[in-house]
Design a protein around this motif. Structure first.
Motif, PDB file in Angstrom:
ATOM      1  N   LEU A   1       0.836  -1.207   0.000  1.00  0.00           N
ATOM      2  CA  LEU A   1       0.000   0.000   0.000  1.00  0.00           C
ATOM      3  C   LEU A   1       0.872   1.258   0.000  1.00  0.00           C
ATOM      4  O   LEU A   1       0.583   2.222  -0.712  1.00  0.00           O
ATOM      5  CB  LEU A   1      -0.940  -0.004   1.206  1.00  0.00           C
ATOM      6  N   ARG A   2       1.933   1.235   0.777  1.00  0.00           N
ATOM      7  CA  ARG A   2       2.868   2.381   0.787  1.00  0.00           C
ATOM      8  C   ARG A   2       3.505   2.568  -0.594  1.00  0.00           C
ATOM      9  O   ARG A   2       3.643   3.689  -1.067  1.00  0.00           O
ATOM     10  CB  ARG A   2       3.944   2.180   1.852  1.00  0.00           C
ATOM     11  N   GLN A   3       3.873   1.465  -1.220  1.00  0.00           N
ATOM     12  CA  GLN A   3       4.465   1.527  -2.559  1.00  0.00           C
ATOM     13  C   GLN A   3       3.472   2.110  -3.570  1.00  0.00           C
ATOM     14  O   GLN A   3       3.870   2.743  -4.551  1.00  0.00           O
ATOM     15  CB  GLN A   3       4.906   0.138  -3.013  1.00  0.00           C
ATOM     16  N   ALA A   4       2.176   1.905  -3.321  1.00  0.00           N
ATOM     17  CA  ALA A   4       1.136   2.420  -4.214  1.00  0.00           C
ATOM     18  C   ALA A   4       0.820   3.889  -3.938  1.00  0.00           C
ATOM     19  O   ALA A   4       0.007   4.488  -4.632  1.00  0.00           O
ATOM     20  CB  ALA A   4      -0.131   1.580  -4.082  1.00  0.00           C
ATOM     21  N   GLY A   5       1.447   4.474  -2.909  1.00  0.00           N
ATOM     22  CA  GLY A   5       1.269   5.895  -2.648  1.00  0.00           C
ATOM     23  C   GLY A   5       0.510   6.243  -1.389  1.00  0.00           C
ATOM     24  O   GLY A   5       0.271   7.416  -1.102  1.00  0.00           O
ATOM     25  N   LEU A   6       0.129   5.255  -0.587  1.00  0.00           N
ATOM     26  CA  LEU A   6      -0.611   5.530   0.649  1.00  0.00           C
ATOM     27  C   LEU A   6       0.336   6.046   1.729  1.00  0.00           C
ATOM     28  O   LEU A   6       1.396   5.467   1.969  1.00  0.00           O
ATOM     29  CB  LEU A   6      -1.300   4.254   1.149  1.00  0.00           C
TER      30      LEU A   6
ATOM     31  N   ALA B   1      -4.053  10.320  -2.807  1.00  0.00           N
ATOM     32  CA  ALA B   1      -4.755  11.081  -3.840  1.00  0.00           C
ATOM     33  C   ALA B   1      -5.989  10.288  -4.264  1.00  0.00           C
ATOM     34  O   ALA B   1      -5.926   9.068  -4.431  1.00  0.00           O
ATOM     35  CB  ALA B   1      -3.839  11.313  -5.041  1.00  0.00           C
ATOM     36  N   GLU B   2      -7.096  10.979  -4.398  1.00  0.00           N
ATOM     37  CA  GLU B   2      -8.363  10.298  -4.684  1.00  0.00           C
ATOM     38  C   GLU B   2      -8.292   9.430  -5.936  1.00  0.00           C
ATOM     39  O   GLU B   2      -8.858   8.338  -5.972  1.00  0.00           O
ATOM     40  CB  GLU B   2      -9.497  11.307  -4.802  1.00  0.00           C
ATOM     41  N   ASP B   3      -7.563   9.874  -6.939  1.00  0.00           N
ATOM     42  CA  ASP B   3      -7.498   9.093  -8.178  1.00  0.00           C
ATOM     43  C   ASP B   3      -6.640   7.827  -8.044  1.00  0.00           C
ATOM     44  O   ASP B   3      -6.595   7.010  -8.951  1.00  0.00           O
ATOM     45  CB  ASP B   3      -7.017   9.953  -9.344  1.00  0.00           C
ATOM     46  N   ARG B   4      -5.985   7.629  -6.902  1.00  0.00           N
ATOM     47  CA  ARG B   4      -5.164   6.437  -6.667  1.00  0.00           C
ATOM     48  C   ARG B   4      -5.908   5.345  -5.891  1.00  0.00           C
ATOM     49  O   ARG B   4      -5.380   4.254  -5.701  1.00  0.00           O
ATOM     50  CB  ARG B   4      -3.892   6.806  -5.899  1.00  0.00           C
ATOM     51  N   ILE B   5      -7.136   5.621  -5.451  1.00  0.00           N
ATOM     52  CA  ILE B   5      -7.892   4.639  -4.668  1.00  0.00           C
ATOM     53  C   ILE B   5      -8.058   3.315  -5.420  1.00  0.00           C
ATOM     54  O   ILE B   5      -7.874   2.254  -4.818  1.00  0.00           O
ATOM     55  CB  ILE B   5      -9.235   5.224  -4.196  1.00  0.00           C
ATOM     56  N   PRO B   6      -8.370   3.313  -6.721  1.00  0.00           N
ATOM     57  CA  PRO B   6      -8.482   2.023  -7.416  1.00  0.00           C
ATOM     58  C   PRO B   6      -7.206   1.177  -7.351  1.00  0.00           C
ATOM     59  O   PRO B   6      -7.276  -0.055  -7.311  1.00  0.00           O
ATOM     60  CB  PRO B   6      -8.823   2.417  -8.851  1.00  0.00           C
ATOM     61  N   SER B   7      -6.038   1.819  -7.304  1.00  0.00           N
ATOM     62  CA  SER B   7      -4.795   1.052  -7.216  1.00  0.00           C
ATOM     63  C   SER B   7      -4.672   0.365  -5.861  1.00  0.00           C
ATOM     64  O   SER B   7      -4.075  -0.709  -5.755  1.00  0.00           O
ATOM     65  CB  SER B   7      -3.581   1.929  -7.492  1.00  0.00           C
ATOM     66  N   LEU B   8      -5.245   0.965  -4.809  1.00  0.00           N
ATOM     67  CA  LEU B   8      -5.236   0.320  -3.497  1.00  0.00           C
ATOM     68  C   LEU B   8      -6.154  -0.899  -3.502  1.00  0.00           C
ATOM     69  O   LEU B   8      -5.809  -1.956  -2.968  1.00  0.00           O
ATOM     70  CB  LEU B   8      -5.703   1.295  -2.404  1.00  0.00           C
ATOM     71  N   GLU B   9      -7.328  -0.738  -4.108  1.00  0.00           N
ATOM     72  CA  GLU B   9      -8.306  -1.830  -4.151  1.00  0.00           C
ATOM     73  C   GLU B   9      -7.778  -3.039  -4.916  1.00  0.00           C
ATOM     74  O   GLU B   9      -8.187  -4.168  -4.649  1.00  0.00           O
ATOM     75  CB  GLU B   9      -9.607  -1.337  -4.778  1.00  0.00           C
ATOM     76  N   ALA B  10      -6.849  -2.814  -5.834  1.00  0.00           N
ATOM     77  CA  ALA B  10      -6.324  -3.888  -6.678  1.00  0.00           C
ATOM     78  C   ALA B  10      -5.213  -4.701  -6.002  1.00  0.00           C
ATOM     79  O   ALA B  10      -4.829  -5.754  -6.509  1.00  0.00           O
ATOM     80  CB  ALA B  10      -5.807  -3.303  -7.987  1.00  0.00           C
ATOM     81  N   ILE B  11      -4.726  -4.253  -4.859  1.00  0.00           N
ATOM     82  CA  ILE B  11      -3.622  -4.941  -4.188  1.00  0.00           C
ATOM     83  C   ILE B  11      -4.127  -6.218  -3.522  1.00  0.00           C
ATOM     84  O   ILE B  11      -5.129  -6.204  -2.802  1.00  0.00           O
ATOM     85  CB  ILE B  11      -2.940  -4.006  -3.167  1.00  0.00           C
ATOM     86  N   ASP B  12      -3.411  -7.321  -3.782  1.00  0.00           N
ATOM     87  CA  ASP B  12      -3.766  -8.606  -3.188  1.00  0.00           C
ATOM     88  C   ASP B  12      -3.654  -8.514  -1.667  1.00  0.00           C
ATOM     89  O   ASP B  12      -2.637  -8.056  -1.137  1.00  0.00           O
ATOM     90  CB  ASP B  12      -2.830  -9.691  -3.726  1.00  0.00           C
ATOM     91  N   GLY B  13      -4.703  -8.902  -0.977  1.00  0.00           N
ATOM     92  CA  GLY B  13      -4.727  -8.836   0.479  1.00  0.00           C
ATOM     93  C   GLY B  13      -5.571  -7.693   1.006  1.00  0.00           C
ATOM     94  O   GLY B  13      -5.878  -7.642   2.192  1.00  0.00           O
ATOM     95  N   VAL B  14      -5.977  -6.766   0.124  1.00  0.00           N
ATOM     96  CA  VAL B  14      -6.853  -5.664   0.528  1.00  0.00           C
ATOM     97  C   VAL B  14      -8.298  -6.146   0.402  1.00  0.00           C
ATOM     98  O   VAL B  14      -8.728  -6.574  -0.656  1.00  0.00           O
ATOM     99  CB  VAL B  14      -6.624  -4.401  -0.328  1.00  0.00           C
ATOM    100  N   GLU B  15      -9.021  -6.106   1.511  1.00  0.00           N
ATOM    101  CA  GLU B  15     -10.393  -6.584   1.524  1.00  0.00           C
ATOM    102  C   GLU B  15     -11.402  -5.467   1.257  1.00  0.00           C
ATOM    103  O   GLU B  15     -12.434  -5.698   0.646  1.00  0.00           O
ATOM    104  CB  GLU B  15     -10.684  -7.292   2.846  1.00  0.00           C
ATOM    105  N   SER B  16     -11.103  -4.253   1.730  1.00  0.00           N
ATOM    106  CA  SER B  16     -11.992  -3.122   1.441  1.00  0.00           C
ATOM    107  C   SER B  16     -11.251  -1.810   1.631  1.00  0.00           C
ATOM    108  O   SER B  16     -10.291  -1.723   2.397  1.00  0.00           O
ATOM    109  CB  SER B  16     -13.237  -3.147   2.338  1.00  0.00           C
ATOM    110  N   VAL B  17     -11.712  -0.806   0.902  1.00  0.00           N
ATOM    111  CA  VAL B  17     -11.187   0.555   1.011  1.00  0.00           C
ATOM    112  C   VAL B  17     -12.395   1.481   1.134  1.00  0.00           C
ATOM    113  O   VAL B  17     -13.255   1.497   0.265  1.00  0.00           O
ATOM    114  CB  VAL B  17     -10.358   0.966  -0.232  1.00  0.00           C
TER     115      VAL B  17
END
Length: 82
Positions: A28-33, A50-66
């Motif tokens: 998640l940190r690598q994705a910009g969080l 950044a709001e436009d980066r939220i989909p990249s967080l959702e795509a990370i394996d192990g993330v259940e919800s954002v």
């Protein structure tokens, strides 16, 4: 000249796989969080991105919800509506 405006930073709360917490947080940190709080035993954390980066967080394996953080404004204690 560029017409692009800065992307709004938003607070998010994430639920992740607690068995892989450290690895998922690093991804998640690598994705910009920017992590602002961690609760490893619960498998949750909070952060800013950044709001436009939220989909990249959702795509990370192990993330259940954002979920975006929400602000609740309570009326003052002396308000007639309680």
């Amino acid at each position: 000249m560029s017409d692009s405006s800065p992307v709004e930073q938003v607070g998010v709360i994430l639920a992740v796989d607690p068995d892989r917490f450290a690895d998922v947080v690093e991804a998640l940190r690598q994705a910009g969080l920017t992590v602002t709080g961690e609760q490893p035993a619960l498998g949750t954390l909070s952060g800013i991105i950044a709001e436009d980066r939220i989909p990249s967080l959702e795509a990370i394996d192990g993330v259940e919800s954002v979920d975006r953080e929400r602000t609740v404004q309570l009326p003052p204690p002396d308000s007639p509506i309680q």
